[in-house]
Design an enzyme around this catalytic site. Structure first.
Site, PDB file in Angstrom:
ATOM      1  N   LYS A 211       0.913   4.171  -2.766  1.00 62.62           N
ATOM      2  CA  LYS A 211       0.547   5.758  -2.485  1.00 62.62           C
ATOM      3  C   LYS A 211       1.655   6.209  -2.727  1.00 62.62           C
ATOM      4  O   LYS A 211       1.461   7.490  -3.163  1.00 62.62           O
ATOM      5  CB  LYS A 211       0.052   5.606  -1.111  1.00 62.62           C
ATOM      6  CG  LYS A 211      -1.349   5.088  -0.772  1.00 62.62           C
ATOM      7  CD  LYS A 211      -2.260   5.479  -1.887  1.00 62.62           C
ATOM      8  CE  LYS A 211      -3.609   5.311  -1.464  1.00 62.62           C
ATOM      9  NZ  LYS A 211      -4.783   5.751  -2.219  1.00 62.62           N
TER      10      LYS A 211
ATOM     11  N   TYR B 153       0.716  -1.092  -0.122  1.00 62.03           N
ATOM     12  CA  TYR B 153      -0.135   0.022  -0.137  1.00 62.03           C
ATOM     13  C   TYR B 153       0.769   1.410  -0.108  1.00 62.03           C
ATOM     14  O   TYR B 153       0.481   2.231  -0.774  1.00 62.03           O
ATOM     15  CB  TYR B 153      -1.039  -0.169   1.260  1.00 62.03           C
ATOM     16  CG  TYR B 153      -1.898   1.055   1.291  1.00 62.03           C
ATOM     17  CD1 TYR B 153      -3.205   1.304   0.646  1.00 62.03           C
ATOM     18  CD2 TYR B 153      -1.647   2.176   2.407  1.00 62.03           C
ATOM     19  CE1 TYR B 153      -3.915   2.303   0.853  1.00 62.03           C
ATOM     20  CE2 TYR B 153      -2.498   3.096   2.347  1.00 62.03           C
ATOM     21  CZ  TYR B 153      -3.667   3.222   1.771  1.00 62.03           C
ATOM     22  OH  TYR B 153      -4.442   4.224   1.767  1.00 62.03           O
TER      23      TYR B 153
END
Ligand SMILES: NC(=O)c1ccc[n+]([C@@H]2O[C@H](COP(=O)([O-])OP(=O)(O)OC[C@H]3O[C@@H](n4cnc5c(N)ncnc54)[C@H](O)[C@@H]3O)[C@@H](O)[C@H]2O)c1
Length: 289
Positions: free
Chosen positions: A158, A154
């Site tokens: 991001k 993640y």
């Protein structure tokens, strides 16, 4: 109304932050294409908007699938005549320590956030470029800016969105299109998956800091609305966070220390000089609010 006559496509808008943005954008006069991989929730949000007198269409499907994205953007333009705003909000987490992470967990997260944002931006920016105006908002995260244990996939995705934002902002600036990264903080189904012990530690770490609460999805909307509006034409390539009471502007990564050896660095120079030159300013891994 701030977004009168504008057309917005919001991905992952079936629930959580995306849904709150879709409703807020519609209230400010925008026609909204409501994307979500969960077709029923996309349809429910689109219905909620139209029943309240707004303009909306449901655009179900995965943003990671080109066969979904290209026709979705065509349909939005056909239905509403243009496309002014794209919010790359769709997201998933598959948290696990890196040594236990399966390739599928890595790939799914990277595909949803990065491939999804790329595909939507690619097709949307073609239309915006013809129009000579557009607003793209990429939803990033503090995990991508600071790192977060258990979120290698993640945070890579991001952080990738931040790099993507910085480049695409430079590429599209001359066409009247702004591209910014928005890092939200809100209690949603996604954050509900955070274990109670981690939440307790997080809440304790906020004591005495400027952060008092995570905030709600609705509280993310004012920043997104502003960035999407004509009022924010001068805001481009920025990383901005919002959550609860706090709005913050982040710097992109910058050099914080430099050292020169003329003619180039040998291994011996490195061993001798690293600690006494740039090594004096090693950056803390601790999270800062
Ligand atoms: N909630 C927070 O505090 C927080 C913090 C930082 C970043 N974010 C980011 O904000 C965004 C929204 O998160 P949220 O908290 O509302 O989460 P959420 O899980 O409530 O909502 C995410 C939505 O995206 C949809 N989605 C997932 N994969 C998709 C795909 N391939 N195509 C289309 N739709 C898809 C889901 O069905 C869901 O409706 C995400 O990008 C998330 O990473 C949230």
């Amino acid at each position: 109304m701030l977004l009168e006559d504008k057309v917005a496509l919001i991905t992952g808008a079936g629930r959580g932050i995306g849904r709150a943005l879709a409703l807020a954008f519609a209230r400010e006069g925008a026609a909204v294409a409501v994307n979500d991989i969960n077709a029923a929730s996309a349809e429910a949000v689109a219905r909620e908007i139209t029943e309240a007198g707004g303009r909306a269409l449901a655009a179900p499907g995965s943003v990671a699938d080109r066969a979904v994205v290209e026709p979705m953007i065509e349909r939005t333009c056909e239905a509403f005549g243009r496309l002014d705003i794209l919010i790359n909000n769709a997201g998933i987490v598959r948290d696990r320590m890196v040594f236990n992470m399966e390739e599928e967990e890595w790939d799914a997260v990277i595909a949803t956030h990065l491939r999804g944002a790329f595909l939507c931006t690619r097709f949307a920016s073609r239309r915006m470029r013809q129009q000579g105006t557009g607003r793209i908002i990429n939803v990033t995260s503090r995990s991508g800016l600071l790192g977060n244990v258990g979120q290698a996939n993640y945070s890579a995705a991001k952080a990738g969105l931040v790099g993507f934002t910085l480049t695409v902002a430079q590429e599209l600036n001359k066409y009247g299109i702004t591209v910014n990264a928005l890092a939200p903080r809100a209690e949603t189904d996604m954050t509900a998956t955070i274990p109670a012990s981690v939440r307790a530690r997080r809440d304790a770490s906020w004591a005495g800091s400027s952060v008092r609460r995570r905030g709600t999805p609705e509280e993310v909307a004012p920043l997104a609305l502003f960035l999407a509006s004509d009022r924010a034409a001068h805001v481009n390539g920025q990383i901005i966070s919002i959550g609860g009471d706090k709005l913050a502007l982040w710097s992109p990564p910058r050099e914080v220390a430099e050292a020169f050896v003329f003619g180039g660095w040998s291994l011996q120079n490195m061993l001798e000089l690293f600690d006494s030159s740039v090594g004096f300013q090693l950056q803390s891994l601790a999270k800062k609010d």
